[in-house]
Design a protein around this motif. Structure first.
Motif, PDB file in Angstrom:
ATOM      1  N   SER A 180      -2.013  43.269  -2.524  1.00 31.71           N
ATOM      2  CA  SER A 180      -1.062  43.969  -1.672  1.00 31.71           C
ATOM      3  C   SER A 180      -1.706  44.539  -0.413  1.00 31.71           C
ATOM      4  CB  SER A 180      -0.395  45.104  -2.463  1.00 31.71           C
ATOM      5  OG  SER A 180       0.479  45.856  -1.648  1.00 31.71           O
ATOM      6  N   ARG A 181      -2.964  44.957  -0.526  1.00 30.10           N
ATOM      7  CA  ARG A 181      -3.592  45.654   0.598  1.00 30.10           C
ATOM      8  C   ARG A 181      -4.551  44.783   1.409  1.00 30.10           C
ATOM      9  NH1 ARG A 181       0.051  48.318  -0.714  1.00 30.10           N
ATOM     10  NH2 ARG A 181       0.112  50.572  -1.117  1.00 30.10           N
ATOM     11  N   VAL A 182      -5.175  43.829   0.771  1.00 25.17           N
ATOM     12  CA  VAL A 182      -6.154  43.012   1.480  1.00 25.17           C
ATOM     13  C   VAL A 182      -5.442  41.815   2.094  1.00 25.17           C
ATOM     14  CG1 VAL A 182      -8.250  41.635   1.263  1.00 25.17           C
ATOM     15  CG2 VAL A 182      -7.996  43.735  -0.067  1.00 25.17           C
ATOM     16  N   ARG A 183      -5.620  41.650   3.413  1.00 24.44           N
ATOM     17  CA  ARG A 183      -4.998  40.543   4.126  1.00 24.44           C
ATOM     18  C   ARG A 183      -5.973  39.374   4.193  1.00 24.44           C
ATOM     19  NH1 ARG A 183       0.181  42.070   3.855  1.00 24.44           N
ATOM     20  NH2 ARG A 183       0.388  44.270   4.415  1.00 24.44           N
ATOM     21  N   VAL A 184      -5.742  38.374   3.385  1.00 25.27           N
ATOM     22  CA  VAL A 184      -6.590  37.188   3.387  1.00 25.27           C
ATOM     23  C   VAL A 184      -5.707  35.967   3.601  1.00 25.27           C
ATOM     24  CG1 VAL A 184      -8.350  38.178   1.883  1.00 25.27           C
ATOM     25  CG2 VAL A 184      -6.408  36.997   0.879  1.00 25.27           C
TER      26      VAL A 184
END
Length: 272
Positions: free
Chosen positions: A91-95
């Motif tokens: 949800s928080r890490v944009r990969v």
């Protein structure tokens, strides 16, 4: 006007028949344990408590409920913890390809079912000395539940505001501290939903438990229920109905408790 009245009458009849279709088995389950001669018929029961005494005399009945609690509770805890960590990261890490990865994980978990993968799972459990252990059952069933649990919890994580997390990060909080002290309290309804779902899935599971466990003292209630048949394959309705009623009570009580406390709200604790 007449057409509208007829339409409502037909709808009411269809709904009533549908409710009766689902209600009749539950009514039978509630009445059959107290019937001296239960049968698949609609009749008034001949009241007796001998069926409960017969189940209590079974050396594996109560122990199997304890085993189900160990396996279901262990799987629920493991799924909730791992799914919360994975869902927060997704949800928080944009990969790149994050959403595609999540959907592929859910798709593959649905296509490659536990039944199709039973042979390699059994081989792996054998090599790791997990056969005939509660840990083996917990790990195997948790692996099958995790993809869907991550998918559901990610929606809860997405609905929680990030402003609190940013404030905590300014004061030096680590990601695990943020997850534990800020995010987890906000998504407790989601965690409760996943916990009940995981426990109910393991509680009613049969295949993995039947294959991985050989000692009847470690068998859960779903496996012991299978033994309440005659050698000819005929069900002992008095014992099966009584044990089914007792076996369903813990999950029903847990569901009512969690539903009353959290309401199974499918969103985060605070809206943006």
């Amino acid at each position: 006007m007449i057409r509208h009245t007829v339409g409502r009458l037909v709808s009411t009849v269809v709904i009533a028949l549908t409710l009766a279709l689902f209600a009749l088995p539950m009514l039978w389950l509630a009445a059959a344990p107290f019937d001296a001669s239960p049968a698949i018929t609609a009749s008034l029961p001949q009241f007796t408590l001998d069926n409960f005494a017969a189940i209590l005399d079974n050396p594996y009945a109560l122990g199997s409920i304890r085993n189900s609690l160990i396996q279901g509770g262990g799987a629920a805890v493991l799924v909730v913890v791992l799914a919360a960590l994975a869902a927060y990261a997704l949800s928080r890490v944009r990969v790149p390809g994050r959403d595609l990865l999540l959907y592929l994980l859910l798709l593959l978990s649905s296509v490659v079912t536990g039944t199709a993968a039973m042979v390699p799972i059994f081989e792996l459990a054998t090599r790791l000395n997990l056969i005939d252990t509660h840990l083996g059952v917990i790990l195997v069933v948790s692996g099958g539940l995790l993809p869907a649990a991550i998918f559901i919890l990610k929606d809860f994580m997405d609905e929680t505001p990030t402003s609190y997390e940013e404030s905590a990060r300014v004061f030096g909080a680590s990601p695990l501290q943020i997850l534990r002290d800020i995010v987890i309290p906000l998504v407790r309804p989601g965690l409760a939903t996943i916990a009940v779902w995981a426990l109910a899935s393991v509680w009613g599971g049969f295949l993995f438990q039947f294959i991985l466990l050989r000692d009847p003292d470690k068998a859960p209630g779903s496996v012991i229920l299978y033994t309440l048949y005659t050698e000819g394959g005929s069900p002992k309705l008095d014992l099966i109905s009584t044990f089914s009623l007792l076996y369903s009570l813990p999950v029903v009580l847990m569901y009512l408790f969690v539903s009353q406390r959290y309401g199974f709200r499918f969103h985060g604790g605070i809206k943006r």
